[in-house]
Design a protein around this motif. Structure first.
Motif, PDB file in Angstrom:
ATOM      1  N   PRO A  88       0.819  -1.212   0.000  1.00 50.10           N
ATOM      2  CA  PRO A  88       0.000   0.000   0.000  1.00 50.10           C
ATOM      3  C   PRO A  88       0.853   1.264   0.000  1.00 50.10           C
ATOM      4  O   PRO A  88       1.953   1.273   0.546  1.00 50.10           O
ATOM      5  N   VAL A  89       0.355   2.299  -0.618  1.00 51.56           N
ATOM      6  CA  VAL A  89       1.013   3.612  -0.628  1.00 51.56           C
ATOM      7  C   VAL A  89      -0.026   4.631  -0.181  1.00 51.56           C
ATOM      8  O   VAL A  89      -1.124   4.690  -0.741  1.00 51.56           O
ATOM      9  N   ILE A  90       0.322   5.421   0.834  1.00 48.40           N
ATOM     10  CA  ILE A  90      -0.663   6.338   1.417  1.00 48.40           C
ATOM     11  C   ILE A  90      -0.064   7.735   1.557  1.00 48.40           C
ATOM     12  O   ILE A  90       1.110   7.878   1.920  1.00 48.40           O
ATOM     13  N   GLY A  91      -0.848   8.741   1.266  1.00 48.19           N
ATOM     14  CA  GLY A  91      -0.463  10.130   1.531  1.00 48.19           C
ATOM     15  C   GLY A  91      -1.634  10.830   2.203  1.00 48.19           C
ATOM     16  O   GLY A  91      -2.787  10.564   1.869  1.00 48.19           O
ATOM     17  N   LEU A  92      -1.345  11.729   3.151  1.00 49.13           N
ATOM     18  CA  LEU A  92      -2.435  12.385   3.883  1.00 49.13           C
ATOM     19  C   LEU A  92      -2.486  13.884   3.610  1.00 49.13           C
ATOM     20  O   LEU A  92      -1.458  14.543   3.476  1.00 49.13           O
ATOM     21  N   GLU A  93      -3.702  14.388   3.512  1.00 50.36           N
ATOM     22  CA  GLU A  93      -3.941  15.831   3.445  1.00 50.36           C
ATOM     23  C   GLU A  93      -4.733  16.195   4.698  1.00 50.36           C
ATOM     24  O   GLU A  93      -5.832  15.684   4.910  1.00 50.36           O
ATOM     25  N   VAL A  94      -4.152  17.064   5.517  1.00 46.21           N
ATOM     26  CA  VAL A  94      -4.768  17.391   6.800  1.00 46.21           C
ATOM     27  C   VAL A  94      -5.081  18.881   6.871  1.00 46.21           C
ATOM     28  O   VAL A  94      -4.237  19.708   6.532  1.00 46.21           O
ATOM     29  N   ILE A 115      -1.900  20.705   5.491  1.00 46.84           N
ATOM     30  CA  ILE A 115      -0.593  20.058   5.546  1.00 46.84           C
ATOM     31  C   ILE A 115      -0.654  18.824   4.655  1.00 46.84           C
ATOM     32  O   ILE A 115      -1.413  17.896   4.922  1.00 46.84           O
ATOM     33  N   VAL A 116       0.117  18.836   3.580  1.00 45.91           N
ATOM     34  CA  VAL A 116       0.082  17.744   2.607  1.00 45.91           C
ATOM     35  C   VAL A 116       1.345  16.908   2.755  1.00 45.91           C
ATOM     36  O   VAL A 116       2.457  17.441   2.736  1.00 45.91           O
ATOM     37  N   SER A 117       1.160  15.608   2.906  1.00 40.59           N
ATOM     38  CA  SER A 117       2.339  14.735   3.034  1.00 40.59           C
ATOM     39  C   SER A 117       2.699  14.143   1.678  1.00 40.59           C
ATOM     40  O   SER A 117       1.892  14.103   0.756  1.00 40.59           O
ATOM     41  N   GLU A 118       3.918  13.665   1.565  1.00 43.59           N
ATOM     42  CA  GLU A 118       4.335  12.851   0.420  1.00 43.59           C
ATOM     43  C   GLU A 118       3.656  11.478   0.545  1.00 43.59           C
ATOM     44  O   GLU A 118       3.232  11.098   1.646  1.00 43.59           O
ATOM     45  N   PRO A 119       3.567  10.720  -0.546  1.00 45.95           N
ATOM     46  CA  PRO A 119       2.960   9.378  -0.438  1.00 45.95           C
ATOM     47  C   PRO A 119       3.944   8.402   0.180  1.00 45.95           C
ATOM     48  O   PRO A 119       4.389   7.454  -0.466  1.00 45.95           O
ATOM     49  N   ASP A 120       4.280   8.618   1.452  1.00 49.76           N
ATOM     50  CA  ASP A 120       5.387   7.895   2.082  1.00 49.76           C
ATOM     51  C   ASP A 120       4.961   6.826   3.078  1.00 49.76           C
ATOM     52  O   ASP A 120       5.805   6.122   3.622  1.00 49.76           O
ATOM     53  N   ASN A 170      -5.216   9.525   0.871  1.00 48.40           N
ATOM     54  CA  ASN A 170      -5.042   9.059  -0.508  1.00 48.40           C
ATOM     55  C   ASN A 170      -4.367   7.693  -0.462  1.00 48.40           C
ATOM     56  O   ASN A 170      -3.349   7.539   0.210  1.00 48.40           O
ATOM     57  N   VAL A 171      -4.938   6.749  -1.153  1.00 50.36           N
ATOM     58  CA  VAL A 171      -4.445   5.380  -1.077  1.00 50.36           C
ATOM     59  C   VAL A 171      -4.294   4.778  -2.455  1.00 50.36           C
ATOM     60  O   VAL A 171      -5.168   4.929  -3.309  1.00 50.36           O
ATOM     61  N   SER A 172      -3.189   4.076  -2.659  1.00 54.53           N
ATOM     62  CA  SER A 172      -3.060   3.229  -3.838  1.00 54.53           C
ATOM     63  C   SER A 172      -2.318   1.966  -3.424  1.00 54.53           C
ATOM     64  O   SER A 172      -1.789   1.882  -2.313  1.00 54.53           O
ATOM     65  N   VAL A 173      -2.316   1.011  -4.317  1.00 46.99           N
ATOM     66  CA  VAL A 173      -1.657  -0.263  -4.043  1.00 46.99           C
ATOM     67  C   VAL A 173      -0.811  -0.590  -5.267  1.00 46.99           C
ATOM     68  O   VAL A 173      -1.200  -0.266  -6.390  1.00 46.99           O
ATOM     69  N   ALA A 220       6.929   2.856  -9.278  1.00 46.48           N
ATOM     70  CA  ALA A 220       5.863   3.664  -9.884  1.00 46.48           C
ATOM     71  C   ALA A 220       4.662   3.692  -8.949  1.00 46.48           C
ATOM     72  O   ALA A 220       4.419   2.736  -8.211  1.00 46.48           O
ATOM     73  N   LEU A 221       3.918   4.807  -8.964  1.00 50.02           N
ATOM     74  CA  LEU A 221       2.724   4.914  -8.139  1.00 50.02           C
ATOM     75  C   LEU A 221       1.522   4.330  -8.868  1.00 50.02           C
ATOM     76  O   LEU A 221       1.375   4.508 -10.076  1.00 50.02           O
ATOM     77  N   GLY A 222       0.670   3.642  -8.123  1.00 52.67           N
ATOM     78  CA  GLY A 222      -0.567   3.131  -8.700  1.00 52.67           C
ATOM     79  C   GLY A 222      -1.634   4.206  -8.709  1.00 52.67           C
ATOM     80  O   GLY A 222      -1.440   5.309  -8.189  1.00 52.67           O
ATOM     81  N   THR A 223      -2.785   3.894  -9.340  1.00 50.62           N
ATOM     82  CA  THR A 223      -3.911   4.840  -9.330  1.00 50.62           C
ATOM     83  C   THR A 223      -4.483   4.933  -7.926  1.00 50.62           C
ATOM     84  O   THR A 223      -4.730   3.914  -7.282  1.00 50.62           O
ATOM     85  N   LYS A 224      -4.713   6.159  -7.456  1.00 57.90           N
ATOM     86  CA  LYS A 224      -5.157   6.329  -6.068  1.00 57.90           C
ATOM     87  C   LYS A 224      -6.646   6.640  -5.958  1.00 57.90           C
ATOM     88  O   LYS A 224      -7.260   7.130  -6.907  1.00 57.90           O
ATOM     89  N   THR A 225      -7.176   6.359  -4.805  1.00 57.32           N
ATOM     90  CA  THR A 225      -8.483   6.901  -4.448  1.00 57.32           C
ATOM     91  C   THR A 225      -8.260   7.820  -3.259  1.00 57.32           C
ATOM     92  O   THR A 225      -7.271   7.692  -2.534  1.00 57.32           O
TER      93      THR A 225
HETATM   94  P1  ADP Z   1      -4.310  15.528  -6.438  1.00 65.75           P
HETATM   95  O1  ADP Z   1      -3.799  16.151  -7.669  1.00 65.75           O
HETATM   96  O2  ADP Z   1      -5.285  14.427  -6.682  1.00 65.75           O
HETATM   97  O3  ADP Z   1      -4.742  16.504  -5.405  1.00 65.75           O
HETATM   98  P2  ADP Z   1      -1.706  15.401  -5.266  1.00 65.75           P
HETATM   99  O4  ADP Z   1      -0.561  14.986  -6.112  1.00 65.75           O
HETATM  100  O5  ADP Z   1      -1.894  16.850  -4.981  1.00 65.75           O
HETATM  101  O6  ADP Z   1      -3.036  14.760  -5.846  1.00 65.75           O
HETATM  102  O7  ADP Z   1      -1.563  14.633  -3.911  1.00 65.75           O
HETATM  103  C1  ADP Z   1      -2.519  14.693  -2.920  1.00 65.75           C
HETATM  104  C2  ADP Z   1      -2.140  13.704  -1.834  1.00 65.75           C
HETATM  105  O8  ADP Z   1      -2.168  12.388  -2.348  1.00 65.75           O
HETATM  106  C3  ADP Z   1      -0.733  13.874  -1.285  1.00 65.75           C
HETATM  107  O9  ADP Z   1      -0.759  13.634   0.108  1.00 65.75           O
HETATM  108  C4  ADP Z   1       0.065  12.811  -1.988  1.00 65.75           C
HETATM  109  O10 ADP Z   1       1.141  12.361  -1.207  1.00 65.75           O
HETATM  110  C5  ADP Z   1      -0.946  11.712  -2.175  1.00 65.75           C
HETATM  111  N1  ADP Z   1      -0.738  10.888  -3.355  1.00 65.75           N
HETATM  112  C6  ADP Z   1      -0.476  11.311  -4.605  1.00 65.75           C
HETATM  113  N2  ADP Z   1      -0.397  10.262  -5.446  1.00 65.75           N
HETATM  114  C7  ADP Z   1      -0.634   9.148  -4.715  1.00 65.75           C
HETATM  115  C8  ADP Z   1      -0.715   7.746  -5.017  1.00 65.75           C
HETATM  116  N3  ADP Z   1      -0.550   7.273  -6.239  1.00 65.75           N
HETATM  117  N4  ADP Z   1      -0.994   6.912  -4.005  1.00 65.75           N
HETATM  118  C9  ADP Z   1      -1.190   7.362  -2.756  1.00 65.75           C
HETATM  119  N5  ADP Z   1      -1.122   8.651  -2.423  1.00 65.75           N
HETATM  120  C10 ADP Z   1      -0.863   9.546  -3.373  1.00 65.75           C
END
Ligand code: ADP
Ligand code: ZN
Ligand code: MG
Length: 496
Positions: free
Chosen positions: A6-12, A163-168, A206-209, A216-221
Motif C-alpha cells: 500500500p502507498v498512502i499520503g495524507l492531506e490534513v 498540511i500535505v504529506s508525500e505518499p510515504d 489518498n491510497v493506492s496499491v 511507480a505509483l498506482g492509481t489512487k483513491t
Molecule cells: P491531487 O492532484 O489528486 O490533489 P496530489 O498529487 O496533490 O493529488 O496529492 C494529494 C495527496 O495524495 C498527497 O498527500 C500525496 O502524497 C498523495 N498521493 C499522490 N499520489 C498518490 C498515489 N498514487 N498513491 C497514494 N497517495 C498519493
C-alpha cells in the motif's frame, strides 16, 4: 500470488486558534448564533476587501518550522473557484503555486499493530511533508432531514492550514502514527485544539496499491473527511483490501473520491475522475504577495517549545521509560509538564519516575476522565503527588491507604501529609502494637491456625486480612507478614 504494497499520503486541514478570521475582524468563536460572526468580507459581498491576519500567518509559519519546512519568503494567495451553497464568494482563498512552507519532513518511531491491538516492532521512519499552506474555511450547511437546508456562515473565513504529506506511508499504522504526531505537534505549538470530532482537525487519505518493490505509483483513491483516528485506520484497511482484490483479479483501480461509511464499514464512491473539479486557480488580485522577513522567522522559531517527539525521546532516555509510556506522558504539553514537575519534586530514587507514571496513568487519569477534566483542571498538584509517592517509598503509608489518601487529595486539593494527620491514617509500624494484634488474631482463629499447620499455607492471606481489618488497613504490611509467618512457625513448632 502477487505481493502488494500500500502507498498512502495524507492531506490534513487544521483550524488555527486565532481570535479573529483570516481576512476580517470577525470572531472565530464556536457556538455563536448562526450568521452572527459575519461581515461584508466573509459574506463575500461585492467590493469588500480582505486584509490578512498577522496572527494566522505567525501560527502557520510555526507549523511549517516545526515540520522542518522551508519557509517561502514570498508566498501568493490564489482563488480556488468552485460553487457551493456555503461558499458565498464562489471561490475559496487558498495558496497554490507558492505555498507558505514546503519540503519538510517528520521523523518518528512507528510500529506495527498486531491482531491483539498491541503495537510492536518500532522502527524510525522519515515521512516527507510536501507543503503547508494557509487558506480560509467555508461555511456550514445544516441539513434538517425531510426539511430544508440552512446555511451558517460563522465558519466562513476561519483560518486553516493544510498540511500535505508525500505518499510515504506503507501501512495504515504509519499513517496513524504520523497523524498522531502531527496532532500533538499542533497542540504543543498551541495553534490548533486538535479536536477531530468537532472538525478542528480533518483528514483526507489518498491510497493506492502496487506490486511490492515497484517504484511507480498506482492509481489512487481519496477518502474524504475521516473524523477520527479509528475511522482513518479502518477506512485505510478496507481500501487497501479492496484495491488489492481488484488488482489480484486482474482489474484496474478507478480514480475516485470515496467516503468512509461507518454503518456498512465500507468506503463508498462519492465521485469519479470524470466529475473531478477544475478549480481554475489564479492569484487573488485583492491580496498582495505575503512577504515574511528572516527576522520574523527567527523570532517565531524562538517561540517553538520542545516538540512532542523530541520530548518523548528525552523521557525514554532520561527516565528509563518504555516508548509507549513516554508516548502516553507526552500526549499534551501540560500532561508532560505535570510529570516533569512531579519528578523534580520527588526525592530521587531510580523508580520514582515510573511510580509517577503509574499514578498519572492510573488513579489520576481515572479521576479526570470521570469528571471530564483535563490535566490543567486537576485538583492534585504535581508536587503533592510526588510527596505521596515519597511517603509510600519511605513506608509512611501502605499502597492501599495511599489510594484513599489520593482520593481525598483529589477532593480537597490538599497535600498528603495534611490529610494523613487529619484523618489519622498514619501507618502502624510499632512492633509491640502489631505483635499484640497478630497474637489476638491467631488466638481467635484456632481452626485456621490448625489448617495452616496441616499445610494450607494460603491461609496467610486470611490472617493478613484479619489484621488489616482490625487496624482499618493501617498496619505496615511487610511487618505484619513477617510476624504472622514467625508466629505460625513457632506455634507449629510448639505443638509438634
Ligand atoms: P491531487 O492532484 O489528486 O490533489 P496530489 O498529487 O496533490 O493529488 O496529492 C494529494 C495527496 O495524495 C498527497 O498527500 C500525496 O502524497 C498523495 N498521493 C499522490 N499520489 C498518490 C498515489 N498514487 N498513491 C497514494 N497517495 C498519493
Ligand atoms: Zn467577517
Ligand atoms: Mg492536490
Amino acid at each position: 500470488m502477487m505481493e502488494l504494497e500500500p502507498v498512502i499520503g495524507l492531506e490534513v486541514h487544521a483550524q488555527l486558534l486565532t481570535r479573529s478570521k483570516i481576512f476580517c475582524g470577525c470572531s472565530t468563536r464556536f457556538g455563536a448564533p448562526p450568521n452572527s460572526n459575519t461581515c461584508p468580507v466573509c459574506l463575500g459581498l461585492p467590493g469588500a476587501l480582505p486584509v490578512l491576519n498577522r496572527e494566522a500567518v505567525a501560527m502557520a509559519v510555526k507549523a511549517g518550522l516545526a515540520l522542518g519546512c522551508h519557509i517561502t519568503r514570498k508566498s501568493i494567495f490564489a482563488r480556488k473557484n468552485y460553487f457551493y451553497p456555503d461558499l458565498p464568494k464562489g471561490y475559496q482563498i487558498s495558496q497554490y503555486d507558492l505555498p507558505l512552507a514546503k519540503d519538510g519532513k517528520m521523523e518518528i518511531l512507528t510500529g506495527r499493530r498486531l491482531k491483539t491491538g498491541q503495537v510492536t516492532e518500532y522502527a524510525k521512519r522519515s515521512f516527507g511533508i510536501t507543503r503547508v499552506h494557509l487558506e480560509e474555511d467555508a461555511g456550514k450547511s445544516i441539513h434538517r432531514s425531510g426539511e430544508d437546508t440552512y446555511v451558517d456562515l460563522n465558519r466562513t473565513g476561519v483560518p486553516l492550514i493544510e498540511i500535505v504529506s508525500e505518499p510515504d506511508f506503507r501501512s495504515s499504522q504509519e499513517a496513524y502514527d504520523y497523524l498522531n504526531n502531527l496532532r500533538r505537534t499542533l497542540l504543543y505549538l498551541g495553534i490548533c485544539d486538535g479536536n477531530m470530532e468537532e472538525g478542528s482537525l480533518r483528514c483526507d487519505a489518498n491510497v493506492s496499491v502496487r506490486p511490492a518493490g515497484s517504484s511507480a505509483l498506482g492509481t489512487k483513491t481519496e477518502i474524504k473527511n475521516l473524523n477520527s483516528f479509528r475511522f482513518l485506520q479502518k477506512a485505510l484497511e478496507y481500501e487497501i483490501e479492496r484495491q488489492g482484490k481488484v488488482l489480484r483479479e486482474g482489474g484496474k483501480v478507478e480514480q475516485q473520491t470515496r467516503l468512509w461509511d461507518e454503518e456498512s464499514h465500507k468506503t463508498l464512491v462519492m465521485r469519479s475522475k470524470e466529475e473531478a473539479h477544475d478549480y481554475r486557480y489564479f492569484a487573488d488580485p485583492d491580496l498582495l504577495p505575503l512577504v515574511i522577513s528572516q527576522e520574523w522567522i527567527e523570532e517565531l522559531k524562538g517561540e517553538i517549545p520542545e516538540l512532542p517527539e523530541k520530548r518523548r525521546q528525552r523521557f525514554v532516555e532520561q527516565f528509563s521509560l518504555a516508548h509507549e509510556e513516554a508516548l502516553l506522558l507526552t500526549q499534551t504539553r501540560q500532561f508532560a509538564d505535570y510529570f516533569e514537575t512531579a519528578v523534580k519534586t520527588a526525592v530521587k530514587t531510580a523508580d520514582q519516575p515510573r511510580a509517577i507514571f503509574n499514578w498519572m496513568l492510573g488513579e489520576l487519569t481515572r479521576h479526570l476522565k470521570k469528571d471530564n477534566r483535563d490535566i490543567t483542571q486537576c485538583p492534585v498538584k504535581p508536587e503533592h503527588l510526588a510527596d505521596l509517592i515519597c511517603l509510600i517509598d519511605q513506608g509512611g503509608i501502605s499502597g492501599k491507604m495511599a489510594k484513599q489518601v489520593f482520593d481525598e487529595m483529589y477532593e480537597t486539593g490538599e497535600g498528603p501529609q495534611a490529610i494523613i494527620s487529619q484523618e489519622g491514617l498514619q501507618q502502624i509500624s510499632d512492633r509491640d502494637e502489631l505483635e499484640s494484634i497478630v497474637n489476638r488474631v491467631l488466638d481467635s482463629n484456632p481452626q485456621q491456625v490448625e489448617a495452616y499447620r496441616a499445610g494450607k499455607e494460603g491461609l496467610l492471606g486470611f490472617f493478613m486480612g484479619q489484621v488489616m481489618k482490625e487496624t482499618r488497613g493501617q498496619a505496615n504490611p511487610q511487618m505484619v507478614s513477617q510476624m504472622l509467618q514467625g508466629q505460625l512457625q513457632s506455634r507449629t513448632g510448639k505443638s509438634s
